[in-house]
Every structure is written in structure tokens, then in C-alpha cells.
Design a protein around this motif. Structure first.
Motif, PDB file in Angstrom:
ATOM      1  N   ARG A  79      67.609  94.148  16.130  1.00 39.56           N
ATOM      2  CA  ARG A  79      66.362  94.692  15.398  1.00 39.56           C
ATOM      3  C   ARG A  79      65.124  94.432  16.154  1.00 39.56           C
ATOM      4  NH1 ARG A  79      70.174  95.865  12.797  1.00 39.56           N
ATOM      5  NH2 ARG A  79      70.660  95.483  10.624  1.00 39.56           N
TER       6      ARG A  79
ATOM      7  N   TYR B 184      60.776  95.026  16.145  1.00 41.30           N
ATOM      8  CA  TYR B 184      59.506  95.549  15.518  1.00 41.30           C
ATOM      9  C   TYR B 184      58.655  96.667  15.698  1.00 41.30           C
ATOM     10  CZ  TYR B 184      60.037  91.471  12.006  1.00 41.30           C
ATOM     11  OH  TYR B 184      60.465  90.712  11.048  1.00 41.30           O
TER      12      TYR B 184
ATOM     13  N   ILE C 139      62.273  98.615  13.390  1.00 38.71           N
ATOM     14  CA  ILE C 139      62.629  98.216  11.719  1.00 38.71           C
ATOM     15  C   ILE C 139      61.964  99.307  11.003  1.00 38.71           C
ATOM     16  CG2 ILE C 139      61.922  96.653  10.067  1.00 38.71           C
ATOM     17  CD1 ILE C 139      62.597  94.405  12.154  1.00 38.71           C
ATOM     18  N   ALA C 140      60.723  99.688  11.178  1.00 40.21           N
ATOM     19  CA  ALA C 140      59.881 100.492  10.466  1.00 40.21           C
ATOM     20  C   ALA C 140      60.470 101.912  10.136  1.00 40.21           C
ATOM     21  CB  ALA C 140      58.506 100.852  10.868  1.00 40.21           C
TER      22      ALA C 140
ATOM     23  N   VAL D 191      64.091 102.398  10.532  1.00 36.72           N
ATOM     24  CA  VAL D 191      65.158 102.482   9.933  1.00 36.72           C
ATOM     25  C   VAL D 191      65.460 102.020   8.631  1.00 36.72           C
ATOM     26  CG1 VAL D 191      66.306 102.694  12.335  1.00 36.72           C
ATOM     27  CG2 VAL D 191      65.767 100.525  11.196  1.00 36.72           C
ATOM     28  N   ARG D 192      64.604 101.089   8.222  1.00 31.04           N
ATOM     29  CA  ARG D 192      64.616 100.411   7.021  1.00 31.04           C
ATOM     30  C   ARG D 192      64.509 101.250   5.857  1.00 31.04           C
ATOM     31  NH1 ARG D 192      61.119  95.262   7.495  1.00 31.04           N
ATOM     32  NH2 ARG D 192      59.036  96.162   7.753  1.00 31.04           N
ATOM     33  N   GLN D 193      65.227 100.758   4.790  1.00 31.64           N
ATOM     34  CA  GLN D 193      65.079 101.538   3.432  1.00 31.64           C
ATOM     35  C   GLN D 193      63.956 101.081   2.753  1.00 31.64           C
ATOM     36  OE1 GLN D 193      67.405 103.934   2.362  1.00 31.64           O
ATOM     37  NE2 GLN D 193      67.995 103.719   4.717  1.00 31.64           N
ATOM     38  N   PRO D 194      63.314 102.133   1.809  1.00 31.47           N
ATOM     39  CA  PRO D 194      62.062 101.845   0.973  1.00 31.47           C
ATOM     40  C   PRO D 194      62.671 100.282   0.252  1.00 31.47           C
ATOM     41  CG  PRO D 194      62.639 103.619   0.508  1.00 31.47           C
ATOM     42  CD  PRO D 194      63.685 103.343   1.567  1.00 31.47           C
ATOM     43  N   PRO D 195      61.705  99.409  -0.012  1.00 26.70           N
ATOM     44  CA  PRO D 195      61.938  98.036  -0.733  1.00 26.70           C
ATOM     45  C   PRO D 195      62.079  98.343  -2.046  1.00 26.70           C
ATOM     46  CG  PRO D 195      59.467  98.368  -0.255  1.00 26.70           C
ATOM     47  CD  PRO D 195      60.265  99.495   0.316  1.00 26.70           C
ATOM     48  N   THR D 196      62.816  97.553  -2.696  1.00 24.05           N
ATOM     49  CA  THR D 196      63.163  97.286  -4.131  1.00 24.05           C
ATOM     50  C   THR D 196      61.834  97.240  -5.026  1.00 24.05           C
ATOM     51  OG1 THR D 196      63.478  95.065  -3.972  1.00 24.05           O
ATOM     52  CG2 THR D 196      65.359  96.337  -3.893  1.00 24.05           C
TER      53      THR D 196
ATOM     54  N   GLN E 174      58.851  96.441  -7.043  1.00 27.29           N
ATOM     55  CA  GLN E 174      58.019  95.251  -7.187  1.00 27.29           C
ATOM     56  C   GLN E 174      58.641  94.122  -8.437  1.00 27.29           C
ATOM     57  OE1 GLN E 174      53.976  95.070  -6.742  1.00 27.29           O
ATOM     58  NE2 GLN E 174      53.725  93.193  -7.523  1.00 27.29           N
ATOM     59  N   ARG E 175      58.986  92.873  -7.961  1.00 27.22           N
ATOM     60  CA  ARG E 175      59.431  91.930  -9.042  1.00 27.22           C
ATOM     61  C   ARG E 175      58.396  91.210  -9.452  1.00 27.22           C
ATOM     62  NH1 ARG E 175      63.879  89.436  -5.504  1.00 27.22           N
ATOM     63  NH2 ARG E 175      62.354  90.369  -4.009  1.00 27.22           N
TER      64      ARG E 175
ATOM     65  N   ALA F  44      57.846  86.414  -6.068  1.00 28.64           N
ATOM     66  CA  ALA F  44      58.908  86.200  -5.239  1.00 28.64           C
ATOM     67  C   ALA F  44      58.661  84.594  -4.952  1.00 28.64           C
ATOM     68  CB  ALA F  44      59.170  86.853  -4.034  1.00 28.64           C
TER      69      ALA F  44
ATOM     70  N   PHE G 267      66.381  93.349   7.595  1.00 29.72           N
ATOM     71  CA  PHE G 267      66.026  93.646   8.781  1.00 29.72           C
ATOM     72  C   PHE G 267      65.181  92.593   9.293  1.00 29.72           C
ATOM     73  CE2 PHE G 267      67.005  97.800   7.154  1.00 29.72           C
ATOM     74  CZ  PHE G 267      67.724  98.365   8.115  1.00 29.72           C
TER      75      PHE G 267
ATOM     76  N   GLU H 247      69.256  86.433  14.523  1.00 29.85           N
ATOM     77  CA  GLU H 247      69.620  86.441  16.043  1.00 29.85           C
ATOM     78  C   GLU H 247      68.864  85.726  16.891  1.00 29.85           C
ATOM     79  OE1 GLU H 247      70.752  91.460  15.431  1.00 29.85           O
ATOM     80  OE2 GLU H 247      68.864  90.776  16.082  1.00 29.85           O
TER      81      GLU H 247
ATOM     82  N   GLN I   3      54.525  91.452  12.988  1.00 30.54           N
ATOM     83  CA  GLN I   3      55.569  92.037  13.508  1.00 30.54           C
ATOM     84  C   GLN I   3      55.403  92.910  14.789  1.00 30.54           C
ATOM     85  OE1 GLN I   3      56.803  94.787  10.288  1.00 30.54           O
ATOM     86  NE2 GLN I   3      56.872  93.105   8.859  1.00 30.54           N
TER      87      GLN I   3
ATOM     88  N   ARG J 295      53.763  97.202   0.254  1.00 32.92           N
ATOM     89  CA  ARG J 295      54.768  97.343  -0.756  1.00 32.92           C
ATOM     90  C   ARG J 295      55.481  96.014  -0.730  1.00 32.92           C
ATOM     91  NH1 ARG J 295      55.840 102.817  -0.132  1.00 32.92           N
ATOM     92  NH2 ARG J 295      58.103 102.211   0.933  1.00 32.92           N
ATOM     93  N   ARG J 296      55.807  95.507   0.440  1.00 30.66           N
ATOM     94  CA  ARG J 296      56.424  94.342   0.629  1.00 30.66           C
ATOM     95  C   ARG J 296      56.042  92.919   0.446  1.00 30.66           C
ATOM     96  NH1 ARG J 296      61.182  95.802   3.191  1.00 30.66           N
ATOM     97  NH2 ARG J 296      60.916  98.161   3.564  1.00 30.66           N
TER      98      ARG J 296
END
Lengths: 107, 170, 551
Positions: free
Chosen positions: B144, B146, B156-157, B159-164, B166-167, B170, C7, C14, C151, C291-292
Motif C-alpha cells: 500500500r 499513499y 491508496i486514493a 484503489v480504496r472503496q468509498p468509506p462507510t 458516517q457513524r 469513532a 488500506f 507492513e 499521507q 468523509r473519513r
């Protein structure tokens, strides 16, 4: 990095060879038998450049035991006990100069 | 010293030629910067590949007009903590679009291989034999990344999926 | 707070595997100490006087309760039951063993914690305002951009072997709580002519042997150019920064030697030349990172609830409230600073028990979030005002309801010669003695806002140059001596302090501070004129006379 062997050595009084133990960082002292001890009382005491250089050369060849060996000043106290010769070495030998126990604060 | 090219152990085809020595016919050569720049016009028509050994404190921009005629550029790591050649490598790849061999020389150690590969190096003069044996492990240590880089592995930007959604917190 | 996904987590795992392998190779002798040292440093591992020290990054000073509990676990399992919060949003464990590090690092990684780039000649943890996202005077949350930069600059293939360490500080607020001008790159969030977000960019700040405040080289850098512009600065530094002398290797020396105008021209030219291919911070990426960041779902509550009003009858609560509680941008909420400066103890230390208690309080009253700032204190950034009395009682029970925030006993100090192999003199015992002299809460309140910063050597980890009173330990013929400076400031009007005269021995430092404070009380025009304003008005001469007249 200058090897300890290349550093100018001036030995004014009594010294011991000290380092940090590789695996945990503990303060250690060279013994007469070519080993290491955490107890200053068991350290080999030297007072001349040639044997100090010889011990440092030996220590440098044992890279998996000790890190950063050097000669540190020591003196004998009033009771004839071997004690560190300066504040830095006192702290290395006995830990921080304040009480590490955590006590609830006064409010 | 061991040589790795494009990820595989290899024989180094290049011969280093001293400034006052004559060029061997038909053999790829590595020349100093001084010699290369002095003879650049003549060397441009040489049939066998020409490479240059370039120090890390000299402007890489000086090579820009000659890149089309250079098959290899050897950059230097006098100590592995001296990272100037990383900038030279990236400039050659990104700004000057150099596509030839980029060779790392000097203190080229296992724990730097991946940085070098990602900065655009493709050939490695490896100081310790043991390190050469671990080349593949060392450059695949990470999966991985960045930031985008010269080795064009996905970041990473991308290949990754959109985040779940908002909860609460966290 | 930023939530790691698979990720980010994979990369952390790693990293642990790589460092564990490096430790194994060092212990077996395959790596020499000289080869291993930079590798361990890039994982935050130092060798100090008594043991290894592990520095954990707290990106933008934000911790979840889960992370804080993990830090408590590490303190107990692998250290001596406490940790030390530093001046750069890191936490240090001072008694860690090299052979335990693979396990400790794996435990930390399981909670998203690490020591990546907390030391070494690379871009260090990017620090910001501990009130980010909750402060009233903020134009945007700087943590979004701190995370984007983190990042982008993590294990960067070009900028991981710079001439020297590299620190970036960001703030989005009008009042600078992040000491931005002390950083190699200082960034202030600004609005452009059309309301778009961007940054004022300053370079070349840093304390140490040659202290400089960062100077602005770009009044407005649009957000989309942030990464390209930072890369341009880093590239100029990587190529031309000095590598022959460790004391002259920071970017501040390059900026100073070239002159800020010439340095700016170099950066602008580099930025221009790389425009076609430099990384662009597009809105999609900003949105993706934003969003994260999970923000609390703030309760819809009113300011000044009856629970709070009732508690004001208790004088101790009132004192704490007016010292440690600050306004929040959301109605009915408050920011609570938790001072880690109890009288007579080590500034910035926090026990495992206290960490766990705080994690519980954060879950119960503060949406699970804890912050850490450069003053070495903690903070619960979002507490419902109605819960303040209950929180205060619980904090009090674990020794954390202190009312000395920004007062004379809220001392910033580096670990000094009691731990650090670079130090020339002790810092912690000096802080302890000063805090005992001024232990009386009424005396502290009468003196008012006063920042004391103590460093045990010229590397200035205690930021002594920017303390209202700065104390620097030096060694003279084997004895500890201390230089005193006055008039330093860390905020948006940052200033370096001025030396008042010859250094004084260890056992006289607290006396000198008492003299300085007594002089201030006499000199101030009115009680509301704080120490730093009096120094600015009258200069250091009257203080100098007071201190040296009797010595």
C-alpha cells in the motif's frame, strides 16, 4: 561517525568502560573478565589511555551486546565505594533524580 | 558488490572507463560527467551504449540536453543518509522524461531499495551480497502506498472503496 | 477523527513487519548500529541514558478513547506505567526495551498507532491546533489538510532522507495555538479573493541553537496547489540544504543563507517547472479525506444549562471552570483542558490509570475524543455543558481537575538530563521546584497568564526561546547552569525571548524566577496587564536589575 577509537582520549583519573545493552538499553559496565555487568561495583577500573583503548576496541567488536561504549569517570567515595564521577553518570547509574512514583496531585 | 537490473540479478554490461583511457569498441561504457560533457557531440554517434556517472552535488539539469544519447545514468549515495540522488532521479523521470537505466551506486542498502525503486531507479549496485539476495522481499515489503511515484504502483486514493456512511462517533 | 480503513491499516501492519525484521537483523548482528540507527529513528526509537525511548505519533493531536486505552496498555505492559506527552503532539515511553518493540508496535498498530517518522531526517508528525474543528475562531478544520499531508509524505520516495528533520505546523484559527511560526513550514488556512480555501505559507522557523521564526514566502497558495508547493519547498531543501554540518542542516539555515527573497524565487521556479506533473490536491481527494473524519453528532442542547448554573455555588468548581473550560463552536458544549502539570510532578507525564480514566470520561461525556497540544496538556474537545460538574468531580478523583492552565505552574519542560542523552542539564527538577514555589492557587491567579518554558540543552525541545520566561540549561565545568530569557511568545505574534544576563546555578533558578515575578507585580500598571505585556512595555532592564542587583 567517529569511532570511539579515533576519538582523542584523555584520562585524568579513574574511569570505567560503560555502554547501553543492545537488547534493552540498560546501562552496563565492562568487567575485568571482558564481560558486562549492570553493577558499577563490578566494573573494571582503569587509569591509563592504552588499556582504555584496548577495552574499547574489544567492545566495538562485540556489536550485538553493547551500544556506544565509552570511558566514564568514576571516583571512590568516603567509604571507598566506587561511584560515578559526574552528574550524567550518576543519573545513568541511579535513574532520574526525582521520585518516579506517581502520587495523586494536591488540589 | 552485486548488480540487480529490473528486479533480477544480472551481469553488469557496462565498463567504467577512466578519463584518460581510450574507449573500448562495442562495449557499453560508463564515463565521468566531465568526460561525457566534454565529448558529448562525438559520443552521440557511438554505436555501443554510453552512460554517465553523475555526482549528487552537481545540477542534473546539465544533462538535460543529452538525455536522448544516454543509455544509463549512475547516481550516487555517498552515505545512505544522503538523499540528494532521490531528487535527481525523480527530476530525470518526471521533468525530463528520461527512460534509460537509472542506476543507484554507493551505499545502496536493503532498507533503501524500495525508496530507490519508487524514485525511479531501475539498476542497483548493491554493497552487501546478503542484501542482494533479499532484493525481491525488500521491494515487496509494502503493498500500500499513499503517494504516486515513478514505479507507477497504484496508490491508496485510487484503489480504496468509498468509506462507510458516517457513524455516530469513532 | 480520521478513521483508518483496511488500506491504512495494511500499511501500518507492513511497517510493523518491516521494523520487526530490522530489529531481528540488528540483534543478530546482520545490521551494525550505524546502519540500524536511522532505521530505528524513523520508527521513533531513540537510545537514551537508561533505556530506549519510543515516540508515538498523535497526528494533529487527536486521540480516540480506544487509542488512549492502547497507550495505557503499552505503558503498563512494556514500560513503567506512564507516558510523557511532548511539545509536538507525540507521546514518549522512556523505558522501552528493543527486544519488546516488535510486540509493542504490533499492539499499537492494532489501534492505528505508530512511530512512523517521529524521528529521523524526514517529515515529522504534522502538528496543529488542539482545538481544531471545535474552536470558534476557525475558518476550516486544519486536520483535513494535516492528514492529506501526512499521507502524502509518509514513506515518501524522494523526501525520506533530507538533510535534517522537517516539521510542518498548520492552523485554521485566528489565534495560533499550534506555534506555527516555529516550524520548518508553517501553514495558515486563508480564504482567497473568491472565497476559496488556501494557505499562507511560511518557511524557515525552528528553535535549537539558531532560532528563527518562519517567514512568509507565499501569501496565498490555493488548496489544489498545496502538495505541489510543499514538494517544491522540500525539493529545494533536499537538493541545496547543507549536509556537512548537523547544526547548519535545517531549512532555516538555507533560507537565512540565501535570503528569504531568493529562497522564495527558488521555490516558485521549482513549483513552476513541476506544474505539469506535480501532485494536485483536487476536490475529490479533499472530499474523500474529509468523509473519513468522523465528527460527533452533537446533541441539540442549550448554553448555560441549569446543571452548570447550580455547580457554580461550589467555589472550587467555579475556579476550575473559569480556568480550564473554553467556549465551543456548538451551543451547549465546551472545550475542557486537562492540565498535566500538578505541582511538584513532571510536566506532561500521565499514568496508565489516568489515561484509562480519561478514556472512560471521554466516552461518557466527550464523544470519545481526546486531544493533546504543544503545551503538554490534554483536552476533551467536546463536552456537554450540563456534564461539566460530573466530569469535574471525576477528574478531581484522579488528580486531573487542575486549575493552572496558562498559569505560572503550567510549565513546559523537556525530559532533560534525567532521561535524555543529548541534554546538558536537568529540566524536570527545575520545573518541579518552580511549581512548588508558586503552588498557592491564589498567588498563581494573581500573577495571571505566564508561560515558563524549560529546555535541558540547546536543541530546545522545551521551546525556551518562546516562553514568556525561558530557561535553558547549559553545562559549565561539569555543573548545571541556566540562562534566563524574557519576552518570548508562541502565538500569531511570535517573538524570541531576550537573555537577561549571566547564567545562574541549578539551586538558584527558582529564586531568580521569584525575583522576576516580584518585579513584574511591582511593575504592572494594573492586575490585568499580563507578564508578557509588562515586559513589552518596560523592556527587560528593570527585570535584569532586580535579578542581578543582589547577585
Amino acid at each position: 561517525m567517529t569511532s570511539p577509537l579515533d576519538q582523542k582520549l584523555r584520562i585524568d583519573g579513574l574511569v570505567v568502560i560503560t555502554a547501553n545493552r543492545l537488547r534493552d538499553g540498560a546501562v552496563i559496565y565492562r568487567t575485568a573478565g571482558g564481560g558486562w555487568t549492570t553493577d558499577l561495583a563490578g566494573a573494571l577500573v582503569l587509569d591509563a589511555v592504552a588499556p582504555v583503548k584496548a577495552e574499547l576496541a574489544q567492545a566495538a567488536g562485540e556489536g550485538t551486546l553493547a551500544v556506544g561504549a565509552y570511558a566514564a569517570p568514576v571516583v571512590h567515595d568516603a567509604n571507598g565505594r566506587l561511584v560515578p564521577g559526574n552528574l550524567r553518570e550518576i543519573i545513568r547509574s541511579s535513574g532520574p533524580t526525582f521520585d518516579l512514583r506517581r502520587v495523586p496531585a494536591e488540589t | 558488490m552485486r548488480f540487480v537490473k529490473d528486479g533480477r540479478a544480472a551481469e553488469d554490461p557496462y565498463r567504467r572507463v577512466a578519463d584518460d583511457a581510450s574507449l573500448p569498441d562495442g562495449v557499453p561504457v560508463l564515463l565521468t560527467g566531465e568526460r561525457f560533457l566534454a565529448d558529448a557531440a562525438a559520443l552521440a554517434s557511438r554505436a555501443a551504449p554510453v552512460g554517465v556517472i553523475w555526482p549528487n552535488n552537481r545540477e542534473i539539469e546539465e544533462l538535460a540536453p543529452h538525455l536522448a544519447h544516454l543509455a544509463a545514468i549512475a547516481l550516487a549515495f555517498p552515505t545512505f543518509r544522503d538523499g540528494r540522488a532521490y531528487s535527481q532521479a525523480r527530476l530525470l523521470r518526471e521533468r525530463y522524461h528520461y527512460r534509460g537505466e537509472l542506476r543507484a551506486t554507493g551505499q545502496v542498502l536493503r532498507d533503501q531499495f524500495l525508496f530507490m525503486l519508487r524514485a525511479g531507479f531501475t539498476a542497483f549496485e548493491i554493497a552487501k551480497d546478503g542484501d542482494a539476495d533479499h532484493f525481491a522481499d525488500a521491494v515487496h515489503r509494502y503493498t500500500r502506498f499513499y503517494q504516486p511515484s515513478a514505479d507507477r504502483r497504484p496508490v491508496i486514493a485510487a484503489v480504496r472503496q468509498p468509506p462507510t456512511p458516517q457513524r455516530k462517533s469513532a | 477523527m480520521y478513521v483508518y480503513d483496511e488500506f491504512d491499516q495494511t500499511l501500518l501492519n507492513e511497517r510493523v513487519a518491516e521494523f520487526s525484521d530490522q530489529i531481528k537483523r540488528r540483534l543478530s548482528g546482520e545490521l551494525s548500529e550505524e546502519e540500524f540507527r536511522p532505521l530505528r529513528l524513523m520508527n521513533g526509537t531513540y537510545l537514551q541514558l537508561h533505556a530506549y525511548m519510543l515516540r508515538i505519533s498523535i497526528p494533529y493531536g487527536t486521540l480516540s478513547s480506544k487509542k488512549l486505552r492502547m497507550l495505557a496498555h503499552i505503558a503498563r505492559r512494556y514500560d513503567r506505567g506512564y507516558g510523557h506527552f511532548t511539545t509536538r503532539q507525540n507521546l514518549q515511553f522512556h523505558w522501552i526495551k528493543l527486544e519488546d518493540l516488535p510486540n509493542a508496535m504490533a499492539d499499537l498498530a492494532s489501534a492505528g498507532l505508530h512511530g512512523i517518522q517521529t524521528s529521523g531526517n524526514c517529515v515529522r508528525n504534522i502538528s496543529t491546533d488542539q482545538w481544531a474543528g471545535v474552536a470558534r475562531d476557525e475558518i476550516a478544520d486544519p486536520r483535513i489538510y494535516a492528514e492529506i499531508l501526512r499521507q502524502h509524505l509518509t514513506l515518501h520516495p524522494e523526501f525520506s532522507f533530507l538533510p535534517r528533520k522537517f516539521k510542518i505546523g498548520i492552523t485554521g484559527a485566528a489565534h495560533d495555538r499550534a506555534a506555527v511560526k516555529m516550524h520548518d513550514i508553517g501553514l495558515w488556512l486563508r480564504r482567497g479573493p473568491n472565497g476559496e480555501l488556501g494557505f499562507e505559507v511560511a518557511v524557515g522557523g525552528g528553535l535549537g541553537r539558531t532560532p528563527y521564526l518562519a517567514e512568509t514566502i507565499r501569501g496565498f497558495c490555493p488548496s489544489r496547489d498545496l502538495l505541489g508547493y510543499v514538494e517544491a519547498i522540500l525539493r529545494v531543501y533536499n537538493r541545496y540544504g547543507r549536509r556537512d554540518n548537523i547544526w547548519k542542516a535545517r531549512i532555516k539555515i538555507l533560507v537565512h543563507d540565501l535570503g528569504v527573497a531568493k529562497f522564495r524565487d527558488e521555490v516558485e521556479a521549482e513549483f513552476e517547472a513541476s506544474k505539469d506533473y506535480a501532485p494536485v490536491l483536487d476536490e475529490r481527494l479533499v472530499a474523500e479525506i474529509t468523509r473519513r473524519f468522523h465528527y460527533p453528532n452533537f446533541e441539540n442542547v442549550e448554553d448555560n444549562p441549569p446543571e452548570l448554573q447550580a455547580a457554580f455555588h461550589d467555589a472550587r468548581f467555579r475556579t476550575w471552570y473559569f480556568n480550564a473550560v473554553a467556549p465551543h463552536r456548538v451551543p451547549g458544549h465546551a472545550i475542557v483542558t486537562i492540565s498535566l502539570k500538578p505541582v511538584g510532578l513532571t510536566p506532561g507525564d500521565c499514568t496508565a490509570d489516568q489515561m484509562e480514566a480519561l478514556a472512560d470520561f471521554a466516552d461518557q461525556y466527550g464523544y470519545g475524543e481526546i486531544r493533546n497540544g504543544h503545551e503538554q496538556n490534554l483536552c476533551l474537545p467536546s463536552v456537554r455543558q450540563r456534564d461539566l460538574p460530573a466530569l469535574w468531580r471525576k477528574l478531581d478523583a484522579v488528580g486531573l481537575a487542575l486549575s493552572n492552565v496558562n498559569l505560572i505552574t503550567d510549565i513546559i519542560a523537556c525530559p532533560g538530563l534525567d532521561y535524555c542523552s543529548l541534554a546538558n542539564a536537568r529540566a524536570i527538577p527545575v520545573a518541579m521546584e518552580i511549581s512548588k514555589r508558586f503552588a498557592d492557587p491564589d498567588l498563581q491567579r494573581n500573577i495571571g497568564r505566564l508561560h515558563i518554558n524549560i529546555s535541558g540543552c540547546i536543541n530546545a525541545c522545551g521551546h525556551h526561546h518562546i516562553g514568556h520566561i525561558g530557561i535553558l540549561g547549559v553545562e559549565k565545568q561539569g555543573q548545571e547552569f541556566y540562562q534566563i530569557t524574557l519576552g518570548g511568545k508562541a502565538d500569531e505574534n511570535a517573538k524570541l525571548g531576550t537573555l537577561i544576563g549571566p547564567s545562574v546555578p541549578f539551586d538558584k533558578v527558582a529564586d531568580v524566577i521569584e525575583d522576576v515575578v516580584a518585579a513584574y507585580i511591582e511593575l504592572r500598571e494594573r492586575p490585568e496587564e499580563i507578564f508578557i505585556d509588562t515586559v513589552r512595555r518596560v523592556g527587560i532592564q528593570p527585570f535584569k536589575e532586580r535579578v542581578y542587583a543582589v547577585r
